[in-house]
Write an enzyme that holds these catalytic residues in place. Structure first.
Site, PDB file in Angstrom:
ATOM      1  N   ARG A 154      52.302  46.877  45.161  1.00  0.00           N
ATOM      2  CA  ARG A 154      51.800  46.790  43.806  1.00  0.00           C
ATOM      3  C   ARG A 154      51.755  47.751  43.092  1.00  0.00           C
ATOM      4  O   ARG A 154      50.911  48.818  43.310  1.00  0.00           O
ATOM      5  CB  ARG A 154      50.578  45.888  43.850  1.00  0.00           C
ATOM      6  CG  ARG A 154      49.906  45.443  42.365  1.00  0.00           C
ATOM      7  CD  ARG A 154      48.791  44.447  42.481  1.00  0.00           C
ATOM      8  NE  ARG A 154      47.490  45.447  42.936  1.00  0.00           N
ATOM      9  CZ  ARG A 154      46.116  44.799  43.145  1.00  0.00           C
ATOM     10  NH1 ARG A 154      46.222  43.402  43.129  1.00  0.00           N
ATOM     11  NH2 ARG A 154      45.364  45.703  43.333  1.00  0.00           N
ATOM     12  N   SER A 198      48.813  33.959  43.064  1.00  0.00           N
ATOM     13  CA  SER A 198      47.304  34.147  42.995  1.00  0.00           C
ATOM     14  C   SER A 198      46.646  32.794  42.476  1.00  0.00           C
ATOM     15  O   SER A 198      46.991  32.348  41.207  1.00  0.00           O
ATOM     16  CB  SER A 198      47.018  35.264  42.290  1.00  0.00           C
ATOM     17  OG  SER A 198      47.429  36.562  42.749  1.00  0.00           O
ATOM     18  N   LYS A 254      41.232  46.199  41.249  1.00  0.00           N
ATOM     19  CA  LYS A 254      41.617  45.105  40.165  1.00  0.00           C
ATOM     20  C   LYS A 254      40.624  44.822  39.102  1.00  0.00           C
ATOM     21  O   LYS A 254      40.018  43.917  39.124  1.00  0.00           O
ATOM     22  CB  LYS A 254      42.276  43.770  40.901  1.00  0.00           C
ATOM     23  CG  LYS A 254      43.161  43.065  39.965  1.00  0.00           C
ATOM     24  CD  LYS A 254      43.772  41.914  40.567  1.00  0.00           C
ATOM     25  CE  LYS A 254      44.825  41.542  39.696  1.00  0.00           C
ATOM     26  NZ  LYS A 254      45.199  39.938  40.080  1.00  0.00           N
TER      27      LYS A 254
END
Length: 209
Positions: free
Chosen positions: A40, A109, A138
């Protein structure tokens, strides 16, 4: 049927991994027991994702660990990744599956029982469920749901779920009790002085419950 083990799911963070880099962090974590590595890098762009992903694929070759790419279909395809993971705002599961084909794993997700229930099992292989706790890795995450919220998401979901959101090794028991198939972690491994030992601690904690 695509086979995978969600028990120790490492999500790489370029900032936290800056000390030794994402590739070395992943290599050491897999030595310690990480079963899946997700690349990511929201600010990296496709070219950098491909460069890092190719290096990760080489580093993980023969280990049995799977390489998942977050959000970037083109990078996932060029790298020859084992899978793609998308969020609710990235693209639909149908679009993602059409673009990566039938062989790649596809993760999604979810942040509520309703979204979990809507995950199509013909297209999606697993979900990332949570966030259990708030996490600085995040900053735009949804409201934390806690263990009860995680259990509600898992119960509603037609595919396996990996728990995410501020999780550490000592959370293995409540996560498994909620029905999760593993722990997705970022800072519990990324940026730790010994990523192999950190992953080993999580793997042992998961296996012990």
């Amino acid at each position: 049927m695509r086979r995978f083990d969600l028990s120790v799911y490492l999500v790489l963070d370029p900032g936290l991994c800056a000390g030794i880099g994402m590739v070395e962090t992943a290599r050491l974590a897999v030595q310690g027991g990480a079963t899946i590595v997700q690349l990511r890098d929201k600010d990296g762009g496709t070219a950098r994702m491909i460069e890092t992903g190719r290096a990760l694929k080489a580093a993980l070759a023969g280990s049995g660990a799977l390489l998942i790419v977050n959000d970037d279909v083109e990078a996932a395809r060029v790298i020859g990744a084992d899978g793609l993971h998308v969020g609710q705002g990235d693209m639909t599961p149908a679009e993602a599956r059409a673009r990566v084909g039938p062989e790649m794993l596809l993760g999604l997700s979810v942040e509520s029982p309703e979204l979990a229930r809507a995950a199509p099992p013909a297209l999606v292989d697993y979900v990332g469920a949570g966030p259990v706790f708030a996490t600085p890795t995040k900053p735009d995450h949804k409201q934390p749901v806690g263990w009860d919220g995680l259990a509600a998401q898992v119960a509603a979901c037609p595919v396996p779920a990996v728990a995410i959101g501020g999780l550490k090794a000592h959370h293995a028991a409540p996560a498994k009790e909620a029905g999760a198939r593993g722990l997705a972690v970022v800072s519990a491994i990324c940026g730790q002085p010994d990523p192999a030992a950190a992953a080993r601690e999580i793997a042992r904690a998961w296996a012990a419950v």
